[in-house]
Design a protein around this motif. Structure first.
Motif, PDB file in Angstrom:
ATOM      1  N   GLU A  19      -5.821  22.628 -23.123  1.00 14.38           N
ATOM      2  CA  GLU A  19      -6.809  23.366 -22.430  1.00 14.38           C
ATOM      3  C   GLU A  19      -6.341  24.680 -22.095  1.00 14.38           C
ATOM      4  O   GLU A  19      -5.115  25.183 -21.816  1.00 14.38           O
ATOM      5  CB  GLU A  19      -7.037  22.737 -20.859  1.00 14.38           C
ATOM      6  CG  GLU A  19      -7.326  20.990 -21.202  1.00 14.38           C
ATOM      7  CD  GLU A  19      -6.299  20.148 -21.384  1.00 14.38           C
ATOM      8  OE1 GLU A  19      -6.558  19.086 -21.392  1.00 14.38           O
ATOM      9  OE2 GLU A  19      -5.055  20.540 -21.866  1.00 14.38           O
ATOM     10  N   TYR A 179     -12.225  23.786 -30.452  1.00 14.61           N
ATOM     11  CA  TYR A 179     -11.957  22.544 -30.347  1.00 14.61           C
ATOM     12  C   TYR A 179     -10.170  22.545 -31.037  1.00 14.61           C
ATOM     13  O   TYR A 179     -10.073  23.236 -32.197  1.00 14.61           O
ATOM     14  CB  TYR A 179     -12.726  21.360 -30.855  1.00 14.61           C
ATOM     15  CG  TYR A 179     -13.745  21.507 -30.059  1.00 14.61           C
ATOM     16  CD1 TYR A 179     -13.982  20.328 -28.862  1.00 14.61           C
ATOM     17  CD2 TYR A 179     -15.215  22.051 -30.292  1.00 14.61           C
ATOM     18  CE1 TYR A 179     -15.224  20.276 -28.201  1.00 14.61           C
ATOM     19  CE2 TYR A 179     -16.220  22.058 -29.516  1.00 14.61           C
ATOM     20  CZ  TYR A 179     -16.354  20.998 -28.496  1.00 14.61           C
ATOM     21  OH  TYR A 179     -17.361  21.047 -27.613  1.00 14.61           O
ATOM     22  N   LEU A 201     -15.180  16.426 -24.590  1.00 15.41           N
ATOM     23  CA  LEU A 201     -14.100  16.951 -23.789  1.00 15.41           C
ATOM     24  C   LEU A 201     -12.529  16.499 -24.229  1.00 15.41           C
ATOM     25  O   LEU A 201     -11.674  17.203 -24.119  1.00 15.41           O
ATOM     26  CB  LEU A 201     -14.362  16.283 -22.456  1.00 15.41           C
ATOM     27  CG  LEU A 201     -15.259  16.833 -21.585  1.00 15.41           C
ATOM     28  CD1 LEU A 201     -15.534  16.029 -20.207  1.00 15.41           C
ATOM     29  CD2 LEU A 201     -14.787  18.419 -21.208  1.00 15.41           C
ATOM     30  N   TYR A 204     -11.613  19.692 -26.244  1.00 14.56           N
ATOM     31  CA  TYR A 204     -12.265  21.049 -26.060  1.00 14.56           C
ATOM     32  C   TYR A 204     -11.160  21.797 -25.331  1.00 14.56           C
ATOM     33  O   TYR A 204     -10.311  21.384 -24.604  1.00 14.56           O
ATOM     34  CB  TYR A 204     -13.238  20.713 -24.853  1.00 14.56           C
ATOM     35  CG  TYR A 204     -13.988  21.876 -24.390  1.00 14.56           C
ATOM     36  CD1 TYR A 204     -14.417  22.906 -25.242  1.00 14.56           C
ATOM     37  CD2 TYR A 204     -14.178  22.125 -23.275  1.00 14.56           C
ATOM     38  CE1 TYR A 204     -15.404  23.880 -24.805  1.00 14.56           C
ATOM     39  CE2 TYR A 204     -14.831  23.336 -22.864  1.00 14.56           C
ATOM     40  CZ  TYR A 204     -15.450  24.289 -23.617  1.00 14.56           C
ATOM     41  OH  TYR A 204     -16.111  25.312 -23.236  1.00 14.56           O
ATOM     42  N   LYS A 205     -10.982  23.138 -25.934  1.00 10.28           N
ATOM     43  CA  LYS A 205     -10.064  24.039 -25.387  1.00 10.28           C
ATOM     44  C   LYS A 205     -10.466  24.989 -24.232  1.00 10.28           C
ATOM     45  O   LYS A 205      -9.751  25.480 -23.751  1.00 10.28           O
ATOM     46  CB  LYS A 205      -9.573  25.022 -26.662  1.00 10.28           C
ATOM     47  CG  LYS A 205      -8.899  24.330 -27.915  1.00 10.28           C
ATOM     48  CD  LYS A 205      -8.442  25.465 -28.922  1.00 10.28           C
ATOM     49  CE  LYS A 205      -7.514  24.837 -29.859  1.00 10.28           C
ATOM     50  NZ  LYS A 205      -7.091  26.146 -30.624  1.00 10.28           N
ATOM     51  N   GLY A 206     -11.609  24.994 -24.240  1.00 12.04           N
ATOM     52  CA  GLY A 206     -12.224  25.864 -23.047  1.00 12.04           C
ATOM     53  C   GLY A 206     -13.063  27.050 -23.197  1.00 12.04           C
ATOM     54  O   GLY A 206     -13.377  27.220 -24.699  1.00 12.04           O
ATOM     55  N   GLU A 212      -7.609  32.144 -18.974  1.00 15.09           N
ATOM     56  CA  GLU A 212      -7.012  30.654 -19.237  1.00 15.09           C
ATOM     57  C   GLU A 212      -7.118  29.993 -18.088  1.00 15.09           C
ATOM     58  O   GLU A 212      -7.671  28.507 -17.970  1.00 15.09           O
ATOM     59  CB  GLU A 212      -5.708  30.581 -19.566  1.00 15.09           C
ATOM     60  CG  GLU A 212      -4.806  29.369 -19.755  1.00 15.09           C
ATOM     61  CD  GLU A 212      -3.396  29.546 -20.032  1.00 15.09           C
ATOM     62  OE1 GLU A 212      -2.752  28.483 -20.023  1.00 15.09           O
ATOM     63  OE2 GLU A 212      -3.126  30.792 -20.124  1.00 15.09           O
ATOM     64  N   GLN A 215     -10.651  28.366 -17.569  1.00 15.27           N
ATOM     65  CA  GLN A 215     -10.839  27.448 -18.625  1.00 15.27           C
ATOM     66  C   GLN A 215     -10.488  25.850 -18.297  1.00 15.27           C
ATOM     67  O   GLN A 215     -10.994  24.973 -18.430  1.00 15.27           O
ATOM     68  CB  GLN A 215     -10.368  27.535 -20.036  1.00 15.27           C
ATOM     69  CG  GLN A 215     -10.958  28.861 -20.500  1.00 15.27           C
ATOM     70  CD  GLN A 215     -10.444  29.195 -21.826  1.00 15.27           C
ATOM     71  OE1 GLN A 215     -10.246  28.535 -22.805  1.00 15.27           O
ATOM     72  NE2 GLN A 215      -9.992  30.599 -22.042  1.00 15.27           N
ATOM     73  N   VAL A 216      -9.045  26.072 -17.720  1.00 17.82           N
ATOM     74  CA  VAL A 216      -8.316  24.708 -17.295  1.00 17.82           C
ATOM     75  C   VAL A 216      -9.022  24.125 -16.150  1.00 17.82           C
ATOM     76  O   VAL A 216      -9.294  22.978 -16.263  1.00 17.82           O
ATOM     77  CB  VAL A 216      -6.825  25.204 -17.010  1.00 17.82           C
ATOM     78  CG1 VAL A 216      -6.074  23.961 -16.665  1.00 17.82           C
ATOM     79  CG2 VAL A 216      -6.163  25.673 -18.172  1.00 17.82           C
ATOM     80  N   ILE A 219     -12.468  22.514 -17.295  1.00 23.00           N
ATOM     81  CA  ILE A 219     -12.330  21.344 -17.981  1.00 23.00           C
ATOM     82  C   ILE A 219     -12.107  20.124 -17.227  1.00 23.00           C
ATOM     83  O   ILE A 219     -12.396  18.992 -17.104  1.00 23.00           O
ATOM     84  CB  ILE A 219     -11.426  21.711 -19.126  1.00 23.00           C
ATOM     85  CG1 ILE A 219     -11.880  22.296 -20.093  1.00 23.00           C
ATOM     86  CG2 ILE A 219     -10.746  20.147 -19.537  1.00 23.00           C
ATOM     87  CD1 ILE A 219     -10.845  22.742 -21.074  1.00 23.00           C
ATOM     88  N   ARG A 223     -14.089  16.736 -16.416  1.00 24.60           N
ATOM     89  CA  ARG A 223     -13.449  15.085 -16.660  1.00 24.60           C
ATOM     90  C   ARG A 223     -13.784  14.533 -15.268  1.00 24.60           C
ATOM     91  O   ARG A 223     -14.071  13.481 -15.375  1.00 24.60           O
ATOM     92  CB  ARG A 223     -12.136  15.464 -17.070  1.00 24.60           C
ATOM     93  CG  ARG A 223     -11.632  15.884 -18.224  1.00 24.60           C
ATOM     94  CD  ARG A 223     -10.447  16.130 -18.913  1.00 24.60           C
ATOM     95  NE  ARG A 223     -10.140  16.568 -20.192  1.00 24.60           N
ATOM     96  CZ  ARG A 223      -9.225  16.877 -20.681  1.00 24.60           C
ATOM     97  NH1 ARG A 223      -8.022  17.278 -19.868  1.00 24.60           N
ATOM     98  NH2 ARG A 223      -9.107  17.290 -21.868  1.00 24.60           N
ATOM     99  N   CYS A 293      -1.659  24.818 -15.854  1.00 24.33           N
ATOM    100  CA  CYS A 293      -1.698  23.301 -16.178  1.00 24.33           C
ATOM    101  C   CYS A 293      -2.327  22.462 -14.882  1.00 24.33           C
ATOM    102  O   CYS A 293      -2.213  23.049 -13.682  1.00 24.33           O
ATOM    103  CB  CYS A 293      -0.550  22.526 -16.331  1.00 24.33           C
ATOM    104  SG  CYS A 293       0.678  23.309 -17.934  1.00 24.33           S
TER     105      CYS A 293
END
Length: 310
Positions: A19, A179, A201, A204-206, A212, A215-216, A219, A223, A293
């Motif tokens: 992610e 991805y 999902l 998926y990288k974002g 970043e 994006q994280v 995601i 979820r 993270c």
């Protein structure tokens, strides 16, 4: 002879997150070129004349992604050049004409052609770049083409897409989605999600146009939405501020909203030893890199803010 060590395997062992790695140039050119003639760098590929090689080189350095593409057993059926996100494709008689079309596109002028309404999926199988892309990319490509409806999907093999350690690497266009760590077994679920205009999902990288941390966090919110029986597409990220150059262990909070429920998402900057491809692994290279993270996610009504760890 020592056993080959795959960068993908090391990346998984180190639990480096996928992610947050969704960055992708806004414009992509796809140049049909037989896979057996691909070389690294791609503008040095076999049979590429100087004028075309220079155009590919200059376009790549101008911020476009130029992918050489091919299809197993169907090389001759591919259009010479395709531009995304316009989905315009055309054939050309000479490499000089292709070079001129590429240079015009870099300058903002789309070449004359037809529009392909299908979803295009680039799957990196670039063995010249990395063994992981060949090993995992080709099996994923074959699995997708075996079941995909060719009237809905245009699935091609592609040169290096970035992130060899996250193989198999895929790009979906014109949706501009990235991805990674795709496997052959995930092909049915992936294609089903993409066809329904959803995001897959698990791999998926974002979002390509967001930093970043966003994006994280997005995601993570998607979820949460899925686990709570809400469509992930309903996630709305709220404005946030976060450190541009975080220190190891620093935390940041971002907020999201899903159907009226506010989510407080705390991220933590963690350090990973990164070896981007198998060549770096073989040479005992690598670098330490901070990644954002997911730390915690809770329902919360307070305002978005960032803070440093005490």
């Amino acid at each position: 002879m020592s056993k080959h060590v795959f960068c993908r395997d090391l990346c998984l062992e180190r639990d480096e997150p996928l992610e947050g790695m969704g960055h992708l140039p806004e414009r992509v050119l796809m140049l049909a070129w037989p896979r057996g003639k691909w070389r690294t760098p791609r503008w040095e590929s076999v049979d590429m004349e100087p004028a075309l090689a220079a155009a590919v080189h200059d376009a790549s350095h101008a911020g476009l992604h130029v992918a050489l593409v091919d299809k197993v057993g169907e090389t001759d059926t591919l259009p010479t050049l395709m531009a995304q996100p316009e989905s315009v494709y055309a054939d050309f008689d000479t490499q000089e004409e292709i070079a001129a079309a590429i240079r015009a596109y870099v300058a903002g002028e789309i070449f004359a052609g037809s529009v392909d309404p299908r979803i295009t999926i680039l799957c990196c199988t670039d063995s010249r770049r990395d063994a992981c892309c060949a090993r995992y990319g080709f099996s994923t490509y074959k699995a997708m083409t075996a079941i995909a409806d060719p009237s809905r999907f245009n699935i091609v093999q592609a040169t290096h897409l970035g992130g060899c350690r996250f193989a198999a690497s895929l790009v979906v266009l014109p949706q501009r989605q990235r991805y990674g760590r795709m496997t052959a077994g995930q092909a049915p679920g992936f294609l089903r999600a993409i066809l329904n205009n959803d995001i897959f999902l698990p791999t998926y990288k974002g979002r390509a146009d967001q930093p970043e941390p966003v994006q994280v966090a997005e995601i993570a919110a998607m979820r949460w939405a899925e686990e709570n029986h809400a469509p992930p597409r309903r996630v709305r990220m709220l404005e946030a501020d976060f450190p541009q150059d975080p220190e190891d262990g620093e935390t940041c909070r971002l907020d999201a909203e899903v159907d009226g429920t506010r989510l407080a998402i705390r991220l933590k900057a963690e350090r990973y030893f990164v070896q981007g491809n198998c060549e770096i692994v073989a040479g005992d290279g690598g670098k330490s890199q901070l990644r954002w993270c997911l730390d915690t996610l809770t329902a919360d009504q307070s305002q978005t803010h960032c803070k440093e760890t005490a």
